[in-house]
Motif scaffolding. Structure first.
Motif, PDB file in Angstrom:
ATOM      1  N   GLU A 268      47.942  44.080  41.055  1.00 39.64           N
ATOM      2  CA  GLU A 268      46.343  44.421  41.128  1.00 39.64           C
ATOM      3  C   GLU A 268      45.790  43.871  42.396  1.00 39.64           C
ATOM      4  N   ALA A 269      46.359  42.457  42.685  1.00 41.24           N
ATOM      5  CA  ALA A 269      45.991  41.704  43.841  1.00 41.24           C
ATOM      6  C   ALA A 269      46.566  42.369  45.084  1.00 41.24           C
ATOM      7  N   GLY A 270      47.347  43.307  45.175  1.00 41.82           N
ATOM      8  CA  GLY A 270      47.946  43.692  46.434  1.00 41.82           C
ATOM      9  C   GLY A 270      48.993  42.801  47.103  1.00 41.82           C
ATOM     10  N   ILE A 271      49.691  41.837  46.108  1.00 41.29           N
ATOM     11  CA  ILE A 271      50.716  40.875  46.478  1.00 41.29           C
ATOM     12  C   ILE A 271      52.045  41.555  46.452  1.00 41.29           C
ATOM     13  N   PRO A 272      52.907  41.527  47.273  1.00 36.27           N
ATOM     14  CA  PRO A 272      54.114  42.108  46.928  1.00 36.27           C
ATOM     15  C   PRO A 272      55.015  41.131  45.910  1.00 36.27           C
TER      16      PRO A 272
ATOM     17  N   PHE B 229      44.287  37.342  45.288  1.00 38.11           N
ATOM     18  CA  PHE B 229      44.571  36.671  43.885  1.00 38.11           C
ATOM     19  C   PHE B 229      43.294  36.399  43.102  1.00 38.11           C
ATOM     20  N   ALA B 230      42.357  35.613  43.952  1.00 35.41           N
ATOM     21  CA  ALA B 230      41.009  35.364  43.355  1.00 35.41           C
ATOM     22  C   ALA B 230      40.340  36.341  42.968  1.00 35.41           C
ATOM     23  N   LYS B 231      40.277  37.464  43.926  1.00 34.75           N
ATOM     24  CA  LYS B 231      39.432  38.608  43.582  1.00 34.75           C
ATOM     25  C   LYS B 231      39.826  39.536  42.673  1.00 34.75           C
ATOM     26  N   ALA B 232      41.430  39.393  42.434  1.00 35.85           N
ATOM     27  CA  ALA B 232      41.865  40.181  41.171  1.00 35.85           C
ATOM     28  C   ALA B 232      41.405  39.673  39.963  1.00 35.85           C
ATOM     29  N   VAL B 233      41.495  38.364  39.999  1.00 35.98           N
ATOM     30  CA  VAL B 233      41.271  37.624  38.694  1.00 35.98           C
ATOM     31  C   VAL B 233      39.611  38.013  38.222  1.00 35.98           C
TER      32      VAL B 233
END
Length: 335
Positions: free
Chosen positions: A125-129, A251-255
Motif C-alpha cells: 500500500e505504501a508503494g515500497i518494493p 510507510f507513515a502515510k500508508a499507516v
C-alpha cells in the motif's frame, strides 16, 4: 486514553516498559530527561538484574498472561508505556491492544505487525518494493524463506532452495507462516522516528542483525537459522538516504490511510540492498527495535543532523515526551 492522559499530573510522569529488549536505553533516556522510571520483569531473577541500575526507580514483576492488572497499576502511577518487541511477544498483541494504559505509537499497528500477510499488504500500500509472496508451495520457482507470525526475533525461520524441499519441510509445521522469495544482497534495517512535535519523519539510524547459524562459523555443517543474537552498527552510503527517507514517509502515510492512526515514535523498515543499489523491504516493526541498542549512550550518527548533538533512541523518545507534554500534544504520541 485521552481521558486518562487528562487526569495525569504532567509534572510527575513516569516512563515504563518491559524489562527486556530495549528497556535499558528507554529507561536511561527517560531518567536523563527527568522522568520517573519503571521496569516490569517476567520473574524475580530478571528483576534482580535491572535493580542494579541507578536510572531505574522501580522494578516490578508482572503477570504477562493477565496484563490488565499491571496496566491499571501503571495508570495509578501516572505512567506512560513504551512498547517493544518483547512486550509484543510476552504480552501478545491482543492484550497489548486492550491494555488500559497510554501506549506510545499507533497501537492498532500491533495487530498488523502480528500478521505477516497484513504486513506485506501495508508495505505494498505504501508503494515500497517488497519480495514476492507465495500463497502456495506450488507457486514456488526458486529459493524461498519461511517466516512465522509474531515478534520472534527470527526463531524458527528457514530457507528452502526449491519446491520439493519446501513441501517436505512445511509438513512438520504447526503454526502460521508466510513464504517469501529469498532475496540476495546486503541486509539493512532502518530506524525512523515519527515526530508529532516537529511534524516530520526522521531517519535516525541503521543496523545489521547478527543471526546465529547464518552469520556464525558453521562452514556449511549446520542448517542456516535466523535467531537474532545481536546487532552490528551500520552507516549507510549517503546517496541511499533520500530513498530510505522517502520509504519511511510513504510507510507513515500508508499507516494513516489503511490502519487509521498516525505513527508516533520509533519504527523500522527491514530490507535487502541489492547489487544494483535497489532496496527491497521485507518486514516492518511499528515500534522501537533492538538494533537501536548499538548507539545507546553515545547517540546515532544521524541524530546530530536533527538536533546538532548526539542522541540515542531512548533519549529521543524522552525528548519527544517532554516537548509533547509542554505543547499539550501527549494525546498525539500515546494511544
Amino acid at each position: 486514553m485521552s481521558q486518562i492522559l487528562k487526569r495525569y499530573d504532567l509534572d510527575k510522569l513516569a516512563v515504563a516498559t518491559i524489562a527486556s529488549h530495549t528497556a535499558l536505553q528507554i529507561l536511561r533516556g527517560a531518567k536523563k530527561y527527568g522522568f520517573r522510571t519503571i521496569a516490569i520483569a517476567k520473574n524475580e531473577d530478571i528483576a534482580q538484574f535491572y535493580k542494579q541500575f541507578f536510572f531505574i526507580d522501580e522494578v516490578w514483576t508482572g503477570d504477562f498472561s493477565n496484563f490488565r492488572k499491571t496496566a491499571e497499576r501503571l495508570v495509578a502511577e501516572n505512567a506512560l508505556l513504551i512498547p517493544h518487541g518483547s512486550y509484543v511477544e510476552y504480552v501478545g498483541w491482543r492484550q497489548a491492544l486492550e491494555a488500559p494504559v497510554p501506549t506510545l505509537g499507533c497501537r492498532e499497528l500491533l495487530r498488523w505487525e502480528a500478521d505477516q500477510y497484513k504486513k506485506m499488504a501495508l508495505l505494498e500500500e505504501a508503494g515500497i518494493p517488497i519480495p514476492r509472496v507465495y500463497r502456495s508451495p506450488t507457486e514456488v520457482d526458486g529459493p524461498v524463506i519461511v517466516k512465522f507470525f509474531g515478534a520472534k526475533g527470527g526463531r524458527g525461520y528457514f530457507v528452502a532452495k526449491g519446491r520439493e524441499e519446501l513441501e517436505a519441510r512445511l509438513k512438520a509445521l504447526g503454526e502460521e507462516y508466510i513464504i517469501q522469495e529469498y532475496l540476495f544482497g546486503v541486509p539493512a534495517y532502518y530506524h525512523y522516528f515519527a515526530s508529532p512535535v516537529y511534524s516530520r519523519i526522521e531517519v535516525f539510524g541503521a543496523d545489521i542483525r547478527y543471526e546465529s547459524n547464518v552469520d556464525g562459523r558453521t562452514f556449511g555443517w549446520a542448517e542456516p537459522t535466523f535467531v537474532v543474537v545481536g546487532n552490528l552498527s551500520l552507516v549507510l552510503r549517503e546517496s541511499l538516504l533520500p530513498i530510505i527517507h522517502k520509504y519511511g514517509v510513504q510507510f507513515a502515510k500508508a499507516v494513516e490511510r489503511r490502519v487509521g492512526c498516525r505513527l508516533a515514535g520509533p519504527y523500522c523498515l527491514e530490507s535487502i540492498i541489492k547489487d544494483d543499489m535497489s532496496i527491497v523491504v521485507f518486514e516492518f516493526s511499528g515500534r522501537i527495535v533492538a538494533g537501536t541498542n548499538i548507539y545507546m549512550g553515545y547517540g546515532s550518527p544521524y541524530s546530530v543532523l536533527y538536533f546538532d548533538k548526539p542522541m540515542d533512541m531512548g533519549e529521543r523518545i524522552a525528548h519527544e515526551i517532554r516537548e509533547a507534554a509542554k505543547a499539550g500534544k501527549l494525546d498525539q504520541l500515546f494511544t
